[in-house]
Design a protein around this motif. Structure first.
Motif: not given
Length: 320
Positions: A177-195
């Motif tokens: 029920g969520q737009p793909f781009s919104a999910l993508h954006r949310d995730h980028q905002a709280q990224t948990n990238a590995l060093h």
RNA sequence: GCCGAGGUAGCUCAGUUGGUAGAGCAGCGGACUGAAAAUCCGCGUGUCGGCAGUUCGAUUCUGCCCCUUGGCA
């Protein structure tokens, strides 16, 4: 009990036939650690020759993960890879070791390092339905639907012909029920990238293509055709075509009398060259990747030394 | 040696009744979030064999030369 290293992973990325496998092994030996493959095709068992998987001799030098672990009719997914690979990274880090990641599948490398948004795995029924719809009413019809529910993502796509992406985005929308781009954006905002520290070998284009051509010839010499015959005998003809691993469809076409071996080999070489070009575009786009200039006269241990120096620098600055 | 055909993009070729050229293949660039070795988008990259002549202008016409190729010797 060792403490976690300041750098979680050292990746060896870049185009096919650039020498990733041997460099990764040298690095893993130097760091006394293990190797995680990030290659979307080396997962599959029985396809070792055609996917240029590390040999048993190479695997005996360093423990490998995610190589030859799936039947050719099994499905893999970048999200599943992310979970499995991060588990291995965590295990190695807990033992004070840096994970060496090697592979040319850009999406998989990114899934591991940056993580994907928490979306649904592929939904075969939805995909089939949407694909049928596209066939009946045209691609523009599906694109219009996507534009209605997710205009941002629709605007990013290069064409209504990119059905793979349109279908995926609609599938995500239908499931969540969520737009793909919104999910993508949310995730980028709280990224948990590995060093991570990432290296790649940079060859002159002509030399790289020459390496590709020679390697395809070598694969044939090592019995690639027999490998394909064996897979067909095991009933994997159709899954093999569906996987779209480079060269298999061409060799099957040859075995089924549709083209000469020479034609199949030439087509395979060309597909590898084009694949290498797409990989270059992908990894060039990631500014975190360090490109080590490569020449026929440089030894693996020299690249290894350079990569370890970059790793050392990164660890120092991470500890500041 | 003679007769013919041809030399245009990396390759195979088209074309311009004189206004510096375009197709296919090859190649190059880009995008990319669970099919990714997948999928999609964009881009002609050129001493028109050489030199001279005619012309406002020559890749195109003329002459000579060079090269390739087929036939006859």
């Amino acid at each position: 009990m060792s403490s976690s290293p300041a750098i979680a992973v050292l990746t060896v990325v870049g185009p096919t036939a650039s020498g990733k496998t041997s460099l990764a092994i040298a690095l893993a030996e130097a760091l006394q650690t293990e190797i995680l493959s990030a290659d979307s095709m080396q997962f599959y068992r029985g396809m070792e020759i055609g996917t240029a998987a590390p040999t048993p001799q190479e695997q005996a030098r360093v423990p490998h993960h995610f190589v030859s672990c799936l039947a050719p009719d099994a499905t893999m997914a970048a999200g599943e890879y992310e979970r499995m690979a991060r588990r291995e990274v965590a295990r190695l880090n807990a033992a004070g070791k840096i994970a060496v990641v090697v592979g040319g599948s850009g999406l998989y490398v990114n899934a591991l390092i940056d993580g994907l948004f928490p979306g649904p795995i592929r939904q075969p029924e939805i995909r089939t339905r949407l694909q049928q719809e596209a066939e009946e009413k045209g691609n523009a019809h599906l694109m219009a639907r996507l534009r209605a529910v997710d205009p941002d993502y629709a605007a990013l796509l290069t064409s209504e012909n990119d059905l793979v992406r349109i279908v995926r985005a609609l599938e995500v929308y239908e499931t969540t029920g969520q737009p793909f781009s919104a999910l993508h954006r949310d995730h980028q905002a709280q990224t948990n990238a590995l060093h991570a520290v990432q290296v790649a070998l940079q060859w002159e284009r002509e030399v790289l293509y020459d390496r590709i051509n020679r390697r395809v010839d070598l694969m044939i010499e090592m019995g690639w055709l027999e490998e394909v015959k064996r897979l067909i005998a095991l009933g994997y003809r159709d899954p093999l075509c569906r996987l779209k691993a480079l060269g298999y469809r061409e060799l099957i076409a040859h075995l089924e009398g549709q083209q000469t071996l020479e034609e199949a080999v030439e087509a395979t070489k060309q597909h590898h060259r084009r694949y290498a070009k797409r990989q270059l575009t992908w990894f060039r786009g990631d500014k975190r990747v360090h490109w080590l200039p490569a020449t026929p006269d440089t030894s693996v241990s020299q690249y290894c030394t350079q990569a370890l120096a970059l790793l050392e620098q990164a660890i120092e600055s991470a500890q500041k």
